[in-house]
Design an enzyme around this catalytic site. Structure first.
Site, PDB file in Angstrom:
ATOM      1  N   CYS A  21      31.401  42.859  35.580  1.00 22.38           N
ATOM      2  CA  CYS A  21      32.305  43.486  36.542  1.00 22.38           C
ATOM      3  C   CYS A  21      33.686  43.694  35.932  1.00 22.38           C
ATOM      4  CB  CYS A  21      32.409  42.617  37.787  1.00 22.38           C
ATOM      5  SG  CYS A  21      33.088  43.490  39.210  1.00 22.38           S
TER       6      CYS A  21
ATOM      7  N   ASP B  68      29.968  33.142  44.979  1.00 21.99           N
ATOM      8  CA  ASP B  68      31.120  33.048  44.087  1.00 21.99           C
ATOM      9  C   ASP B  68      31.896  31.768  44.379  1.00 21.99           C
ATOM     10  OD1 ASP B  68      32.966  33.776  42.175  1.00 21.99           O
ATOM     11  OD2 ASP B  68      33.708  35.542  43.243  1.00 21.99           O
TER      12      ASP B  68
END
Length: 215
Positions: free
Chosen positions: A10, A133
């Site tokens: 990402c 996360d």
């Protein structure tokens, strides 16, 4: 985990980074649309970068509490496969975005302790994928990409009704251990393959992918 572990890289900001991520073996590539992030890209720039991604690699747009106007602009101009919601979007908002744009939605959920696992169950009922996360520190500018990990044992052996991806503080050095402890079939990395905030390193991306898929 088997050699089928899938990697998402990402915060890719230009064509060279994107090419290096794809060459390293990434199954997903992420573009960040969040002004506070050092990985932020404009819609115009992202359009050109995403257009060069080969078929078979999923293009993910990361947004943070984006309104419909912003999402309209992104989806109208950038070829995408997945919308990643990384803010405080409610389960209802996740469902609204899925219905409005017809794209799969990945919802990021921050985890710091066992009390946070209930949110994963709630979002697992409406999202197409979950991104598990590390919860950002209080008053942090960024909801992710902070290089923080959580206690992976919290989610060891857990299942949700949709595919999930492990994120938070992963590096080429620890990703194999993280996969072994959690059983993750998918992993996400951003700061762990950078030499400076927003500066991806081709060698680190290759090492990360190799460590993840060979575990």
């Amino acid at each position: 985990m088997s050699s089928q572990t899938r990697v998402k890289i990402c915060g890719l900001r230009d064509a060279a980074m994107m090419d290096a991520a794809v060459s390293a073996g990434a199954s997903y590539v992420g573009l960040v649309f969040f002004l506070k992030s050092p990985r932020n890209v404009t819609i115009e720039h992202a359009s050109g970068v995403a257009s060069a991604v080969p078929l078979g690699v999923a293009k993910v747009a990361l947004v943070v509490d984006a309104d419909d106007a912003m999402l309209d602009a992104i989806t109208a101009n950038v070829p995408l496969d997945i919308l990643q919601l990384h803010g405080h979007e409610t389960p209802q908002r996740v469902a609204e975005i899925k219905a409005r744009y017809g794209l799969p939605v990945m919802k990021a959920v921050g985890v710091a302790d066992a009390a946070d696992l209930a949110d994963l169950d709630a979002y697992g009922k409406v999202a197409d994928q979950l991104l598990v996360d590390a919860k950002p520190p209080k008053n942090a500018d960024l909801p992710g990409g902070n290089g923080l990990a959580f206690d992976w044992r919290l989610i060891a052996g857990r299942k949700w009704p949709v595919p999930w991806m492990l994120a938070g503080g992963l590096t080429p050095e620890n990703v194999a251990e993280a996969i072994s402890l959690t059983g993750a079939a998918q992993v996400d990395v951003s700061s762990g393959v950078e030499t400076a905030p927003g500066q991806k390193d081709a060698a680190l991306m290759e090492r990360f992918c190799r460590a993840a898929v060979s575990n």
